[in-house]
Design a protein around this motif. Structure first.
Motif, PDB file in Angstrom:
ATOM      1  N   LEU A1000       6.777   2.822  -3.564  1.00  0.00           N
ATOM      2  CA  LEU A1000       7.423   1.509  -3.569  1.00  0.00           C
ATOM      3  C   LEU A1000       7.021   0.696  -4.797  1.00  0.00           C
ATOM      4  CD1 LEU A1000       9.284  -0.260  -1.744  1.00  0.00           C
ATOM      5  CD2 LEU A1000       7.195  -1.343  -0.895  1.00  0.00           C
ATOM      6  N   LYS A1001       8.015   0.178  -5.513  1.00  0.00           N
ATOM      7  CA  LYS A1001       7.759  -0.612  -6.719  1.00  0.00           C
ATOM      8  C   LYS A1001       8.188  -2.069  -6.562  1.00  0.00           C
ATOM      9  CE  LYS A1001       8.285   3.296  -9.877  1.00  0.00           C
ATOM     10  NZ  LYS A1001       9.053   3.856 -11.012  1.00  0.00           N
ATOM     11  N   ILE A1002       9.198  -2.305  -5.744  1.00  0.00           N
ATOM     12  CA  ILE A1002       9.705  -3.677  -5.571  1.00  0.00           C
ATOM     13  C   ILE A1002       9.732  -4.004  -4.086  1.00  0.00           C
ATOM     14  CG2 ILE A1002      11.681  -5.211  -5.867  1.00  0.00           C
ATOM     15  CD1 ILE A1002      12.461  -3.600  -8.324  1.00  0.00           C
ATOM     16  N   LEU A1003       9.089  -5.096  -3.709  1.00  0.00           N
ATOM     17  CA  LEU A1003       9.120  -5.608  -2.339  1.00  0.00           C
ATOM     18  C   LEU A1003       9.528  -7.071  -2.401  1.00  0.00           C
ATOM     19  CD1 LEU A1003       8.652  -5.418   0.677  1.00  0.00           C
ATOM     20  CD2 LEU A1003       6.219  -5.849   0.291  1.00  0.00           C
ATOM     21  N   ASN A1004      10.740  -7.347  -1.920  1.00  0.00           N
ATOM     22  CA  ASN A1004      11.286  -8.706  -1.983  1.00  0.00           C
ATOM     23  C   ASN A1004      11.739  -9.099  -0.587  1.00  0.00           C
ATOM     24  OD1 ASN A1004      12.699 -11.061  -2.301  1.00  0.00           O
ATOM     25  ND2 ASN A1004      14.183 -10.260  -3.763  1.00  0.00           N
ATOM     26  N   ILE A1005      10.963  -9.957   0.068  1.00  0.00           N
ATOM     27  CA  ILE A1005      11.359 -10.498   1.376  1.00  0.00           C
ATOM     28  C   ILE A1005      11.384 -12.019   1.289  1.00  0.00           C
ATOM     29  CG2 ILE A1005      10.700  -8.550   2.825  1.00  0.00           C
ATOM     30  CD1 ILE A1005       7.992  -9.737   3.208  1.00  0.00           C
ATOM     31  N   ASN A1006      11.822 -12.537   0.170  1.00  0.00           N
ATOM     32  CA  ASN A1006      11.881 -13.973  -0.107  1.00  0.00           C
ATOM     33  C   ASN A1006      12.680 -14.713   0.970  1.00  0.00           C
ATOM     34  OD1 ASN A1006      13.024 -16.511  -1.376  1.00  0.00           O
ATOM     35  ND2 ASN A1006      11.716 -15.831  -3.043  1.00  0.00           N
ATOM     36  N   ASP A1007      12.243 -15.939   1.273  1.00  0.00           N
ATOM     37  CA  ASP A1007      12.975 -16.844   2.162  1.00  0.00           C
ATOM     38  C   ASP A1007      13.140 -16.265   3.568  1.00  0.00           C
ATOM     39  OD1 ASP A1007      14.225 -19.103   2.969  1.00  0.00           O
ATOM     40  OD2 ASP A1007      16.057 -18.826   1.796  1.00  0.00           O
ATOM     41  N   ASN A1008      12.072 -15.702   4.114  1.00  0.00           N
ATOM     42  CA  ASN A1008      12.006 -15.322   5.521  1.00  0.00           C
ATOM     43  C   ASN A1008      10.809 -16.040   6.143  1.00  0.00           C
ATOM     44  OD1 ASN A1008      14.158 -13.182   6.039  1.00  0.00           O
ATOM     45  ND2 ASN A1008      13.184 -12.372   4.195  1.00  0.00           N
ATOM     46  N   ILE A1009      10.643 -15.889   7.448  1.00  0.00           N
ATOM     47  CA  ILE A1009       9.557 -16.617   8.127  1.00  0.00           C
ATOM     48  C   ILE A1009       8.399 -15.635   8.315  1.00  0.00           C
ATOM     49  CG2 ILE A1009       9.025 -18.187  10.035  1.00  0.00           C
ATOM     50  CD1 ILE A1009      12.092 -18.193  10.584  1.00  0.00           C
ATOM     51  N   VAL A1010       7.786 -15.254   7.211  1.00  0.00           N
ATOM     52  CA  VAL A1010       6.750 -14.226   7.231  1.00  0.00           C
ATOM     53  C   VAL A1010       5.481 -14.749   7.894  1.00  0.00           C
ATOM     54  CG1 VAL A1010       5.336 -12.710   5.806  1.00  0.00           C
ATOM     55  CG2 VAL A1010       7.719 -13.125   5.191  1.00  0.00           C
ATOM     56  N   THR A1011       5.054 -15.924   7.505  1.00  0.00           N
ATOM     57  CA  THR A1011       3.816 -16.573   7.956  1.00  0.00           C
ATOM     58  C   THR A1011       2.601 -15.728   7.628  1.00  0.00           C
ATOM     59  OG1 THR A1011       3.756 -15.679  10.197  1.00  0.00           O
ATOM     60  CG2 THR A1011       5.100 -17.648   9.843  1.00  0.00           C
ATOM     61  N   GLU A1012       1.420 -16.303   7.897  1.00  0.00           N
ATOM     62  CA  GLU A1012       0.177 -15.596   7.580  1.00  0.00           C
ATOM     63  C   GLU A1012       0.008 -14.324   8.410  1.00  0.00           C
ATOM     64  OE1 GLU A1012       0.772 -18.679   8.723  1.00  0.00           O
ATOM     65  OE2 GLU A1012      -1.121 -19.635   9.308  1.00  0.00           O
ATOM     66  N   ARG A1013       0.578 -14.347   9.608  1.00  0.00           N
ATOM     67  CA  ARG A1013       0.500 -13.153  10.454  1.00  0.00           C
ATOM     68  C   ARG A1013       1.277 -11.995   9.826  1.00  0.00           C
ATOM     69  NH1 ARG A1013       3.263 -12.935  16.456  1.00  0.00           N
ATOM     70  NH2 ARG A1013       3.484 -10.658  16.589  1.00  0.00           N
ATOM     71  N   GLY A1014       2.440 -12.303   9.292  1.00  0.00           N
ATOM     72  CA  GLY A1014       3.234 -11.266   8.637  1.00  0.00           C
ATOM     73  C   GLY A1014       2.549 -10.719   7.398  1.00  0.00           C
ATOM     74  N   VAL A1015       1.913 -11.603   6.627  1.00  0.00           N
ATOM     75  CA  VAL A1015       1.206 -11.152   5.422  1.00  0.00           C
ATOM     76  C   VAL A1015       0.069 -10.216   5.807  1.00  0.00           C
ATOM     77  CG1 VAL A1015      -0.163 -11.886   3.448  1.00  0.00           C
ATOM     78  CG2 VAL A1015       1.811 -13.229   4.143  1.00  0.00           C
TER      79      VAL A1015
END
Length: 1230
Positions: A1000-1015
């Motif tokens: 994987l070279k590109i990971l783009n999940i911009n403008d979602n509700i990731v929150t600290e739990r998702g990170v």
């Protein structure tokens, strides 16, 4: 005697010969005294003598007789007689406080310096009388011309000038000019160091002595003192012209001038500092020494003050240091000559004051004012030609969406006869607005400069290509031949490049000289498109029988990398006219540099700027080989390119073939002292203007060694010390090599480069890890392209142009129908034409169902599916169905397509902006799952590399379904799903799936509700996907905890180039942690922390941290920071359990439940009373004005859930009660 001394030598000779002859002398006799070769001097002397009335012309100019008064007084002066001015010792006795010569000199210097200091800095203790004299002499005028000329005169000339002005000034004071002049002349014959009496009864002379005392011409202890001492300055009065007198001894001898125009002045005088500043730029000032540099600009600036070259040189010579006086020329001849030349340059033009009137409303107003100016003889210059620049500066940030919006610009264009420059920089141009402007410029054949940078602010990417195409049409119709096309700072990406290419294809660009595409985010795809446009431009130029004129190409900060730069290199070589190429900050590795270098060999290059790319030794070697064939090169900028020592040495060998080189920049490139020495040895140091080697690895001794060779290397203050290269473990090295960096790329780079200009260049034999049959998209010979035509293909007749184009291609690799609209019948006709075209690899069907019914879309897709799977069928590599907005209904047709053999070699699946929703995403996931099973059955490895599905409302379940299939496939390199409403649970599922995709070279999940739990759930992805180059978590509500998690994992991602954590409610501490962690990323190009909650101080701290890492240029400007949070950061809130919240409902315990607080509460609200109590207490503890926006949303969700639970419970109880009542009614016991 004073008059006699001022006369020329010939005049003195004549007067002495007739001094004692008391009769007329015939003119022929006098003429016989002078030889013929001195006849001009004789005539000049006769004119002076006659003008001064020293003799009387008698007998109509035939004879001369010496003036009797002059004869008598000169005889007395020569042989004695008359009254003499006796020393004071004879009348007043010996002075008890007699002054020595040294004391008088010190007094003179102090007084005269006070006058000069006043003129330079308006400082100095001067009496009102002296200040009035200076003003009378014009030395205090505002323009300062006389003052500056006076300051640079030698001391004796200054005294004479001021005395001449003084003689006029005394008349203004009402003093007798004859008495004052007599005293001045008598003073000139006094002995230096001797005191003389003054007659206090003669008030006029006493006043003159007082004035002279303040000027330093005489010394007088007190105003009532009976004696005075003449100083050295007074002696200059009696010497002809004030030339070469002993008064020069008063001036300091402190200046050394070098042949490089540098001045060393050994003085700490503020006066001398000010004087030198008049014609030189002071660079350093130390105790007792000033270092200044003369230049063309500084000398010409002094000429603006009215200072002549001779005055500057006189000052330098009269103040020359004793060491300089030992030479033949006290000021080097080359310096003297150039000062004269620089001053004479000002004489080329004559200037007249005037007031410029322009921007008239119409021609009539212009003619009226011009006629009036002529009538009153006030016209200096006029130009009837209405050639103008139309600039939209006043419309900055204004949206030009419709034709009505564009009306002011159109009117301005139409109001000029000959439009030369159109500047629309700063506006926000839409499609219709561009069409209106295009119509206007279609009637301007004189257009030369298209300055269209930064003109698509806040526009959708889809709007930009059509807008540019409209402008291209206008240019093509105009018949213009533009010189400059500037589209910089538009950030339109590869999509915008599709609009640039049509402009390049027009005849308007046949004579173009400058193409500027700086900071447009073109990427590799955009670079390929522009490169193809340059090739077409070259073909058009040759067909027209012309020669390419493109000289300047600038495309910095565009992520060109290898493919983009290689494609541009092909265009450069074919044109063969480039002189300046600037492609800084493009992520170009050695293979891209090799492609460019090969192209440079075929161009008369003057400037090469590849700053801040990753060339390494191999790239440096490729450029060095090219340098041997570029004798015209003047500037080479390879700073921050990781050249290392071997690369620098290769370049040094190449630079020997560049006789015109004057600027070399190899800064921050891990070069060691051996390489730097080779570079300096290769350069013609005498003609070099700049050598930048700062930030390398020389060590203190190495820096001193380089500085001893040439001052141009500077202070090298950022040198990183003489450290081993092995210490930098994270840097890309040639032992690792870019081949490894790209070894699993989706394109065989070596094959890509070994075409066109690179076909004979050996770039290595690295094996490709991808499909050998993969062919590039949009190659003209194998592409049918109807992109953006706006066709309505309702039936077979409408589809005929597309069918014909398909049938004309022997090999069809790419079919692009984007930007048209297909009905089922039209799609069926096209599908029939595609039957049997098993070579088809790229099917680009974005935006092909505009205006179509939802029921029509699946039918149209099925027709295409059937055609491509006929027989063995084709093997698609790219399927692009973006921007069709077909929703779950369209996904029904895509699902069966994905499970066919047609997709077994699929690499790129693009479904952006289709509104799939959860159900549509599940269908796509099912299709991919079936495709995976099919691949296993047929023993074919799936190679899906790119999946893009932004703006599709995937949410949790849709994302989880897709992630499950990605985990099985395991080959993803590019995953992008911005704006999909994905919450933390969906991110957790996604992380599980992506963690098996190690490439994987590109990971783009911009403008979602990731929150600290998702990170936190993404940590396995960070640990397993070491090739990650781009991480986009912007606007994902990761907050400070999430940012710190990212910071902790950044060092483990050495190939990261872009990181976006913007608009995430991150505090300053967490932002600082990210900034510091970015220091380990040697390939980093961009770090975006904008829009967080750092506050002004926090922003400064982060910027300072990036500066300390020498990476401030990589930090996106923090211009939208939201300031520090209003209340305590949620990171510091204590955690709480559900039981604690139920027992004591408050905002603190509610937030302490963590991210899943709403779901947890749903499980405990089983009774209406509990739900009501919790809702009321939670509302009572909240103050909305003090809540963060994210917490407001969370509280609102909780309240909504509690009230819904309360409502459901009440309704349920109502129905129970109603049933009981019915029972009672039946039994009769109501």
């Amino acid at each position: 005697m004073s008059v006699f001394r001022e006369l020329p030598q010939v005049a003195k000779h004549i007067i002495i010969r007739i001094l004692f002859i008391n009769q007329q002398i015939a003119k022929p006799l006098i003429e016989s005294w002078v030889a013929d070769e001195h006849r001009e001097k004789f005539e000049e002397a006769m004119e002076i003598i006659t003008g001064l009335r020293i003799w009387e012309n008698t007998n109509d100019g035939i004879a001369y007789n010496l003036n009797n008064s002059f004869r008598t007084h000169l005889q007395e002066a020569l042989f004695g007689g008359g009254e003499t001015w006796r020393p004071a010792v004879e009348t007043l006795g010996k002075d008890k406080n007699a002054k020595t010569v040294e004391q008088l000199d010190a007094y003179t210097k102090e007084r005269w310096d006070q006058i000069l200091s006043y003129l330079t800095q308006e400082q100095g203790k001067l009496s009102e009388e002296v200040i009035s004299l200076l003003k009378y002499a014009g030395l205090c005028d505002a323009n300062g011309e006389k003052r500056f000329q006076f300051l640079l005169l030698d001391r004796s000339s200054q005294v004479w000038y001021l005395l001449v002005q003084y003689l006029g000034y005394v008349q203004k004071l009402g003093l007798s000019l004859v008495n004052v002049l007599a005293f001045v002349l008598q003073l000139g014959y006094c002995s230096f160091g001797t005191d003389y009496p003054c007659d206090n009864s003669n008030q006029e002379i006493c006043r003159v002595i007082q004035h002279f005392r303040e000027m330093g011409l005489v010394f007088k202890r007190k105003s009532k003192e009976m004696r005075f001492y003449p100083t050295r300055l007074a002696q200059s009065i009696s010497i002809a012209g004030g030339k070469k007198t002993s008064s020069e001894d008063v001036q300091e001898q402190f200046i050394l001038v070098e042949t490089n125009y540098r001045i060393y002045a050994y003085t700490d005088s503020e006066l001398h500092y000010a004087l030198i500043s008049l014609f030189a730029d002071v660079q350093y000032r130390f105790p007792y020494m000033i270092v200044a540099q003369m230049s063309r600009d500084s000398i010409q600036q002094s000429a603006d003050y009215g200072i002549s070259a001779e005055q500057i040189l006189n000052y330098l010579r009269s103040s020359a240091h004793p060491v300089a006086r030992k030479n033949k020329h006290w000021v080097p001849q080359v310096v003297s000559d150039n000062i004269h030349l620089w001053c004479k340059e000002r004489d080329r033009l004559q200037f007249s004051d005037g007031l410029l009137y322009h921007q008239f409303l119409d021609q009539e107003a212009f003619e009226m004012l011009k006629s009036y100016a002529q009538d009153i003889r006030a016209l200096v210059w006029s130009n009837d030609d209405r050639s103008q620049t139309v600039s939209c500066e006043k419309l900055a940030n204004v949206k030009i969406t419709t034709k009505e919006d564009a009306a002011p610009i159109v009117k301005a264009i139409e109001s000029v006869d000959k439009l030369v420059t159109l500047n629309i920089d700063g506006i926000s141009l839409g499609i219709d607005g561009a069409e209106a402007i295009a119509d206007a410029i279609s009637k301007t054949p004189t257009l030369k400069n298209c300055e269209w940078g930064n003109c698509f602010k806040a526009r959708m990417l889809e709007e930009i290509p059509p807008a540019l195409i409209n402008l291209a049409k206008g240019l093509d119709k105009s018949g213009a031949r533009i010189k400059k096309l500037d589209l910089s700072d538009n950030a339109f990406g590869p999509n915008g490049a599709r609009g640039v290419k049509p402009i390049l294809e027009t005849d308007a660009c046949l004579e173009m000289e400058e193409l500027l595409l700086n900071n447009c985010g073109l990427g590799e795809g955009g670079g390929e498109i522009v490169g193809a446009g340059l090739e077409i431009l070259n073909e058009n130029i040759r067909k027209a029988g012309l020669t390419p004129k493109l000289k300047i190409f600038i495309a910095g900060r565009n992520r060109q990398e290898v493919k983009g730069s290689a494609a541009l290199a092909v265009g450069f070589q074919k044109l063969g006219s480039l002189e300046e190429v600037t492609m800084h900050q493009n992520g170009i590795t050695w293979k891209g540099a090799a492609a460019l270098a090969e192209a440079f060999k075929h161009c008369p290059m003057r400037l090469i700027n590849l700053n801040d790319n990753i060339l390494t030794e191999k790239g440096a070697h490729a450029v060095a080989l090219a340098l041997r064939q570029i004798p015209t090169l003047e500037i080479l900028d390879l700073g921050d390119c990781l050249l290392r020592d071997k690369g620098a040495q290769s370049l040094a060998a190449g630079l020997k073939s560049c006789p015109n080189i004057h600027t070399v920049i190899f800064s921050y490139s891990a070069v060691r002292i051996e390489g730097a020495l080779k570079v300096l040895e290769a350069l013609p140091l005498d003609q070099m203007e700049k050598i930048d080697l700062d930030g390398n690895c020389f060590g203190d001794e190495g820096c001193e060694q380089l500085q001893a060779i040439s001052e141009l290397v500077g202070d090298l203050e950022n040198d990183e010390g003489d450290e081993d290269e092995s210490e930098n473990e994270n840097a890309v090295t040639d032992s690792e090599d870019e081949a490894e960096h790209y070894q699993e790329s989706s394109v065989d780079i070596v094959t890509e480069l070994q075409v066109g200009c690179m076909k004979n260049v050996a770039l290595g034999n690295e094996p490709s890890a991808v499909d050998e049959e993969f062919e590039a998209m949009l190659e003209e010979s194998t592409t049918v392209d109807f992109h953006g035509k706006g066709l309505k293909v309702n039936d077979e007749n409408d589809a005929q142009p597309i069918i014909d184009a398909i049938n004309q291609k022997d090999r069809l690799i790419t079919l692009r129908l984007s930007g048209n609209t297909l009905a089922p019948e039209g799609a069926k006709a096209i599908a029939l034409a595609l039957k049997g075209r098993n070579e088809l690899q790229h099917l680009l069907l974005a935006d092909i169902f505009t205006g179509r019914l939802k029921d029509e879309i699946p039918v149209a897709i099925q027709h295409l599916n059937d055609a491509l799977n006929l027989g063995e069928g084709c093997r698609l590599r790219t399927l692009d169905l973006s921007d069709n907005a077909f929703g779950p209904n369209g996904a029904k047709a895509v699902e069966p397509w994905l499970r066919t053999k047609c997709c077994l070699k699929l690499q790129n699946l693009l479904l952006n902006n289709n509104g799939l929703g959860v159900f549509g995403a599940k269908m796509i996931a099912n299709g991919l799952g079936d495709l995976f099973k099919l691949s296993q059955k047929l023993n074919v490895k799936l190679m899906l590399r790119k999946f893009i599905a932004g703006r599709n409302r995937l949410e949790i379940e849709g994302t989880a379904a897709l992630a499950e299939q990605f985990g099985k496939i395991g080959s993803l390199e590019d995953y992008q799903s911005p704006q999909n409403g994905i919450q933390a649970k969906g991110i957790e599922a996604l992380a599980i799936g992506l963690s098996t995709n190690s490439g994987l070279k590109i990971l783009n999940i911009n403008d979602n509700i990731v929150t600290e739990r998702g990170v936190a759930s993404l940590v396995p992805v960070f640990k397993n996907c070491k090739k990650l180059e781009r991480l986009d978590l912007g606007d994902c509500l990761i907050r400070s905890k999430g940012a710190k998690i990212v910071a902790e994992n950044l060092p483990g991602l050495p190939k990261l180039r872009q990181v976006n954590l913007s608009f995430n409610e991150v505090n300053a501490n967490a932002g600082l942690a990210v900034a510091n962690a970015s220091g380990s990323l040697k390939l980093l190009e961009s770090l975006n922390l904008n829009g967080n909650q750092f506050g002004e101080v926090g922003c400064e701290e982060i910027l300072e941290a990036m500066k300390a890492l020498k990476s401030e240029h990589k930090l996106v400007e923090l211009d939208e920071d939201n300031g520090e949070p209003d209340e305590e950061d949620e990171d510091d809130i204590a955690s709480a359990t559900v039981e604690e919240f139920v027992e004591s409902p408050s905002l603190e315990t509610f937030l302490g439940l963590g991210e899943d607080r709403v779901e947890l509460l749903q499980k405990v609200t089983g009774q209406a009373k509990e739900a009501a109590e919790l809702a009321v207490k939670l509302m009572g503890s909240c103050n909305r004005s003090k809540l963060q926006e994210s917490n407001v949303i969370s509280v609102e969700k909780a309240l909504d859930m509690l009230l819904r639970s309360l409502f459901r419970l009440v309704i349920r109880n109502f129905f129970v009660l109603h049933n009981l009542l019915d029972i009672f009614d039946i039994s009769g016991n109501r």
